[in-house]
Structures are given as structure tokens and as C-alpha cells.
Design an enzyme around this catalytic site. Structure first.
Site, mmCIF file in Angstrom:
data_model
loop_
_atom_site.group_PDB
_atom_site.id
_atom_site.type_symbol
_atom_site.label_atom_id
_atom_site.label_comp_id
_atom_site.label_asym_id
_atom_site.label_seq_id
_atom_site.Cartn_x
_atom_site.Cartn_y
_atom_site.Cartn_z
ATOM 1 N N HIS A 188 12.823 -15.157 -4.073
ATOM 2 C CA HIS A 188 11.744 -15.655 -4.915
ATOM 3 C C HIS A 188 11.146 -16.935 -4.329
ATOM 4 O O HIS A 188 9.938 -17.151 -4.342
ATOM 5 C CB HIS A 188 12.336 -15.954 -6.295
ATOM 6 N N ARG A 293 1.269 -6.037 -10.830
ATOM 7 C CA ARG A 293 2.679 -5.760 -11.177
ATOM 8 C C ARG A 293 2.877 -6.049 -12.667
ATOM 9 O O ARG A 293 3.277 -7.141 -13.052
ATOM 10 C CB ARG A 293 3.610 -6.631 -10.330
ATOM 11 N N ARG A 329 -0.085 -1.129 -12.097
ATOM 12 C CA ARG A 329 1.134 -0.321 -11.951
ATOM 13 C C ARG A 329 1.905 -0.398 -13.256
ATOM 14 O O ARG A 329 2.123 -1.491 -13.784
ATOM 15 C CB ARG A 329 1.985 -0.867 -10.807
ATOM 16 N N GLU A 427 6.989 5.253 -2.486
ATOM 17 C CA GLU A 427 7.940 4.240 -2.036
ATOM 18 C C GLU A 427 9.356 4.789 -1.913
ATOM 19 O O GLU A 427 10.301 4.036 -1.752
ATOM 20 C CB GLU A 427 7.898 3.008 -2.948
ATOM 21 N N ASN A 450 7.632 -2.072 0.746
ATOM 22 C CA ASN A 450 8.840 -2.890 0.551
ATOM 23 C C ASN A 450 10.017 -1.984 0.186
ATOM 24 O O ASN A 450 11.086 -2.045 0.793
ATOM 25 C CB ASN A 450 8.637 -3.917 -0.562
ATOM 26 N N ASP A 451 9.789 -1.146 -0.816
ATOM 27 C CA ASP A 451 10.863 -0.229 -1.211
ATOM 28 C C ASP A 451 10.995 0.924 -0.220
ATOM 29 O O ASP A 451 12.098 1.382 0.051
ATOM 30 C CB ASP A 451 10.612 0.310 -2.628
ATOM 31 N N ARG A 461 16.883 -4.616 0.159
ATOM 32 C CA ARG A 461 15.866 -5.615 0.520
ATOM 33 C C ARG A 461 16.222 -7.016 0.044
ATOM 34 O O ARG A 461 15.634 -7.998 0.491
ATOM 35 C CB ARG A 461 14.477 -5.189 -0.003
ATOM 36 N N CYS A 498 0.199 -1.037 -0.576
ATOM 37 C CA CYS A 498 0.223 -2.262 -1.372
ATOM 38 C C CYS A 498 1.485 -3.086 -1.123
ATOM 39 O O CYS A 498 1.656 -4.154 -1.693
ATOM 40 C CB CYS A 498 0.064 -1.970 -2.858
HETATM 41 C C1 PEP Z 1 6.774 -2.054 -2.772
HETATM 42 O O1 PEP Z 1 7.895 -1.599 -3.034
HETATM 43 O O2 PEP Z 1 6.291 -2.078 -1.621
HETATM 44 C C2 PEP Z 1 5.944 -2.626 -3.848
HETATM 45 C C3 PEP Z 1 4.689 -2.951 -3.631
HETATM 46 O O3 PEP Z 1 6.524 -2.838 -5.052
HETATM 47 P P1 PEP Z 1 7.550 -4.043 -5.372
HETATM 48 O O4 PEP Z 1 7.570 -4.963 -4.183
HETATM 49 O O5 PEP Z 1 7.041 -4.696 -6.592
HETATM 50 O O6 PEP Z 1 8.825 -3.294 -5.560
HETATM 51 MG MG MG Z 2 8.429 -1.183 -5.107
#
Ligand code: PEP
Ligand code: MG
Length: 544
Positions: A188, A293, A329, A427, A450-451, A461, A498
Site C-alpha cells: 500500500h 475499483r 468494476r 485476470e 496484476n492478478d 502478488r 487495466c
Molecule cells: C488486476 O488484477 O490487474 C486489477 C486491475 O485488479 P486489482 O489490482 O484491483 O486486483
Molecule cells: Mg485483480
């Protein structure tokens, strides 16, 4: 000159004096008092000051880092005035006839111990909060400055680690950069550094003796120079000037189209966590919001946010964006994002657990409330909806059934709503592998890299030990992206990214070559990516 290296989490150069930042832990003495009434009064006054400080911190933090990140101070202000907490302090002062500092510190320790022993992640996390507020009151009572104070001169803050609440409290005007020994790039605090545009290094072997020395943080190479030589200082000043010139140049791109040299138009959108971030989206001239988000609305609340409260937020964002696309989302709660009232309980493997759409399809009442709010808000702007963590066609079919139900209800009640595009996040590797089938069900895909990286590479992650192998450029991840785009296009879906990778300038060309339609990035990355897009031509699909 001394040199140390670390991992950069935000590029940029900072030059200034080091402030070695340490949490001031107070040794509180137990002192007998005669006049307990006077002691209670001192305590009450200190509480009032603490609430005032926390409210002020909240207001400042909202301006600097948005409502979501500032919410911690609102929670602290409530905790300071909590009935059980206050009663315990008053009771200790009165029955033991002791000083307020001791009563507050003892209560803080007791409550913190009680929370940390609870079998509930939410309450465990409150242990640190109760310690934090008790420390604040003790500091006020004994006239000591609170944490987060970095003095009047601009400084590079060097610390063992920084909590998000400490980072956010630091005066942004005075905080040139920060350098820590601990922390992970997905933490964070790292996200805050990026939001605040502050060069930052983590994993640096810091030394207390550096305190007060002149230093340079080079966020490009991850180098920390202490007492730099003249030559390095001159070089870095030149680089810093170049950054300023570049930022000014980027401003000239405002109002320009996101179009490649050979005429391919890209939707360049921005990611937000709440209403407050919209100002930054507009200031950076994004063409829309590609990821709102929405779970932050739930994380900030003490109870399930009502349809009306959500409606007002979505409506405001849609209106502020004045007809530009706003992709919301739906609730992506669970894993690292916990709200106590959901009572999600402990899970051994929460990233692969009960989260996101899985919760919404299980607890349909929560999902319907959000969908009703979104559809109602769609009458006031250009809202689109996307669903997180999809792994099957069946899930999408169930979602569509619920959406139909909601629309019917609104029709019966004669509540207006707009024409809402429906998309899903890609994702999970499962979603990629069946993206041809999923594409036939929805209007668009938004790739959550990211996921997707986490699940493709089987790397948590959040785990800083694995930061060095969490490689979003891994060919497996890039092939997943390419396959998603191909399948999406075959079946009439537009495809965007995204996740953080969308803002990686070294991949813009590859994404254009793959045929990407949309990139949604943190607001500050909009203009740099626009620059890239406008300087590139689309070539054939890359060999990966
Ligand atoms: C992702 O997983 O890339 C994403 C955009 O969602 P978050 O980072 O909120 O899990
Ligand atoms: Mg995600």
C-alpha cells in the site's frame, strides 16, 4: 560519497538532506495523582486535540491521496472516542489514582493484546490502530510531536519501514523521497508513493549515521548516493531538470488525440478508487475511466453501503466525467481487501478463495443492490460495468440473468437507466483459455495483469520475497494477453488492459502490435503513454 542500492518503486530524482525517521515510542511512567478530577480533565482535553488532529489529517490526506487512502484517519477518530476504550481509561485514572498517560498506555496495550489474539483478521489488524491512537494521546499529554512529523525543511525520509498512515501524514511539500529497508513493490505504501509522485526506494540497507547528510535518490537506477561527489550531484541535477522539462512538454499533449502515427485510435483511460480521484483523471486529460475499483466504497464503510449511497457516488463520477466512459468494476472484495461486516472469516489461501464475483453470485442481495445503483446512475452519464475474477461462461450467464432481473425491476418501477456496456475482467488463466467463448457473451474484456501475472506464474502478488520473480513481462503472461485480444476481436469484443502493466512504456509498442483497443492507467501515466502512442506505428502481431 557512499552508495547504496535498492528497488525503485517510483522513478524520479530527489536531492536533499536525510531525515532518519524513527517512530517515537514513549516510555510511560506510572505516577500517583491526588486530584483525579484534574487528571480526567487533562485526558478529555487531549482526546479533543487528538480528534482535531485526526480530522485535519483526514482532510489533508483526502486532498493528497484521495478518500480511500485517507479513510484510516476517520476510523482512528472514531476509535479515540469509543465507549469501551474511554471507560477503561477513566476507570484506571479513578480507581488506581494514576496519571492519564499511564491509563491511556495501559488501555492501549490491553486492547491491542485483546485484538491481536482474536481469531479474525479484521480485529487483528485493529491491534495496530489502537496502539497508534493511544500513542497519539500519550504524545499529546506529554507534549511530544506525533509520528509523521518531518519538520519544516524538505527531506528524504529514510526509515526501517513506513506504514501507509505514516506516509500519508507526511507533509507532501516537505517529502522529497523515501528510502526504506523493508516493504514490497505491491504494498500500500508503494502505491501511495506512486499516487503522490514521489521517488522511492525499498530494500536499501539503511544506516542511522546518515541522518542529516546530503543525499540523492535516483529512482531510475535504484541508487541512493549519500554525500555525493560534485560530479554526481551535477549529473543528477541535470537529470532532475530534464524531468521538469519533460513534465512541461507532456502538458502540451493535453487535448490531443490518442492516435498512432498510422491512424489507430486507442482509448486511453484512467484507474480510480473513488470520487476524489476524478479530479486527477480530468487534470491528466484521460478520455474516460477504465477501472473504478468500487470495492473501496465497501472498505470505507462500517456496514454494507446502501443502494442510495452507492447511486450518489456513481452518479457523481458519471456526471463529473460529462459523457466520457466510466467503467465500474463490481465489488472485488476478499483476499487482501477485507471489511469486517462481510464476516468472510479466515482462509488459508485467500487469493484463491471466496472473493469478488464468487461472493456476489453467492450473496445475490449484495450484488443486486450494487447493480441497481449502477443502472440508476447510468441515466446520468456513460456508465459501463465489468465483473472481476471470472473463470467460466456459467458465471457470466448467471450475472446476465441477475442483470435482467434488476432491469425488469427498474422497468416496473419506471426508473430510467441508460444503455450499459457489460464487460468482464480477464485476470485468470481460465478466462484466457476460454476467452473465445466468453467473448460471445459480453461487450468488452479488460485484462487485469496484476492478478493475471499472479495466477499465471503462481506467485502471490503480496509476497515481497517473490518480488524479483513476479515478472509481468514473462512470455506466458504476454501470450495470455495476445490470446485474449485475438479471441476478443474474433467475436466482436473490444479489449483493454487495466492492470499496472498497461502503464509500462516499454510494452506500449507490443500492445499496439497485438491490437489492443484500450489502456487504463493511473492518472499520472496518461500523458506519458499518450506520448508513446503518438510516436508509434502499429506493426504485425509480435512473435512471443
Ligand atoms: C488486476 O488484477 O490487474 C486489477 C486491475 O485488479 P486489482 O489490482 O484491483 O486486483
Ligand atoms: Mg485483480
Amino acid at each position: 560519497m557512499e552508495k547504496a542500492t535498492g528497488k525503485s518503486i517510483f522513478k524520479g530524482i530527489a536531492i536533499g538532506r536525510i531525515l532518519f525517521y524513527q517512530k517515537g515510542e514513549q516510555q510511560v511512567k506510572r505516577v500517583k495523582v491526588e486530584d483525579t478530577e484534574a487528571e480526567l480533565k487533562r485526558y478529555e482535553q487531549a482526546t479533543e486535540i487528538a480528534v482535531g488532529q485526526l480530522n485535519e489529517l483526514y482532510q489533508n490526506a483526502v486532498k493528497e491521496v484521495g478518500e480511500t487512502n485517507a479513510a484510516v484517519f476517520e476510523v482512528h477518530a472514531i476509535m479515540v472516542q469509543d465507549g469501551d476504550y474511554v471507560d477503561s481509561i477513566r476507570n484506571i485514572i479513578e480507581t488506581q489514582q494514576v496519571n492519564a498517560e499511564f491509563a491511556v498506555a495501559t488501555t492501549g496495550d490491553n486492547f491491542s493484546k485483546m485484538f491481536s489474539e482474536m481469531d479474525d483478521e479484521y480485529f487483528k489488524a485493529r491491534a495496530a490502530d489502537v496502539k497508534d491512537i493511544s500513542e497519539r494521546i500519550v504524545n499529546i499529554l506529554s507534549g511530544v510531536e506525533n509520528s509523521g512529523d518531518i519538520g519544516d525543511e524538505p527531506v528524504i525520509v529514510v526509515a526501517e519501514d513506513l506504514a501507509p498512515s505514516e506516509t500519508v501524514q507526511m507533509d507532501k511539500e516537505k517529502l522529497l523521497a523515501f528510502v526504506t529497508r523493508l516493504g514490497s513493490s505491491n504494498s500500500h505504501t508503494a502505491i501511495l508513493a506512486r499516487t503522490m509522485n514521489i521517488p522511492a526506494l525499498i530494500e536499501v540497507e539503511i544506516k542511522e549515521e546518515w541522518n542529516g547528510k546530503l543525499a540523492i535518490v535516483d529512482g531510475y537506477s535504484g541508487t541512493f548516493y549519500i554525500e555525493p561527489e560534485e560530479e554526481i550531484l551535477a549529473q543528477m541535477k541535470e537529470r532532475q531538470d530534464e524531468d521538469i522539462r519533460n513534465r512541461k512538454l507532456l502538458q502540451q499533449l493535453k487535448g490531443k488525440e490518442d492516435i498512432t502515427l498510422d491512424g489507430k485510435k486507442i482509448k486511453l483511460y484512467a484507474n480510480i478508487g473513488g470520487v476524489k480521484d476524478v479530479a486527477s483523471v480530468l487534470a491528466n486529460d484521460a478520455a474516460g475511466i477504465g477501472l473504478f475499483r468500487s470495492e473501496f466504497l465497501y472498505l470505507e464503510a462500517d456496514d454494507y453501503p446502501s443502494e442510495e449511497s452507492q447511486f450518489l457516488v456513481y452518479k457523481k463520477v458519471a456526471e463529473n466525467m460529462a459523457g466520457k466512459k466510466v467503467i465500474v468494476r463490481t465489488l472485488d472484495i476478499g483476499a487482501d481487501k477485507q471489511a469486517d461486516y462481510f464476516q468472510l472469516g479466515h482462509e488459508d489461501n485467500p487469493a484463491m478463495g471466496y472473493r469478488a464475483i464468487r461472493i456476489c453470485l453467492d450473496r445475490v442481495d449484495i450484488f443486486k443492490t450494487q447493480l441497481r445503483a449502477l443502472f440508476r446512475a447510468s441515466a446520468f452519464g456513460n456508465i459501463a460495468i465489468m465483473y472481476p475474477m471470472i473463470i467460466s461462461v456459467n458465471e457470466v450467464k448467471k450475472i446476465k440473468e441477475i442483470v435482467e432481473l434488476v432491469k425488469k425491476e427498474l422497468d416496473v418501477q419506471e426508473v430510467p437507466y441508460g444503455n450499459v456496456e457489460q464487460g468482464i475482467m480477464i485476470e485468470t488463466p481460465a478466462a484466457v483459455m476460454i476467452s473465445d467463448l466468453l467473448a460471445q457473451e459480453v461487450d468488452f474484456f479488460s485484462i487485469g495483469t496484476n492478478d493475471l501475472t499472479q495466477y499465471t506464474l503462481a506467485i502471490d502478488r503480496q509476497n515481497s520475497k517473490l518480488d524479483n520473480i513476479y515478472d509481468s513481462h514473462h512470455p506466458a503472461v504476454l501470450r495470455m494477453i495476445q490470446k485474449t485480444i485475438e479471441n476478443g476481436h474474433k467475436h466482436g469484443c473490444w479489449v483493454g488492459i487495466c492492470g499496472e502493466l498497461g502503464a509500462d512504456p516499454t510494452l506500449t509498442q507490443a500492445f499496439l502490435n497485438m491490437g489492443i483497443d484500450e489502456l487504463s492507467v493511473s492518472p499520472t501515466f496518461v500523458l506519458p503513454i499518450r506520448k508513446n502512442i503518438r510516436e508509434m506505428k502499429v506493426n504485425g502481431a509480435p512473435e512471443l
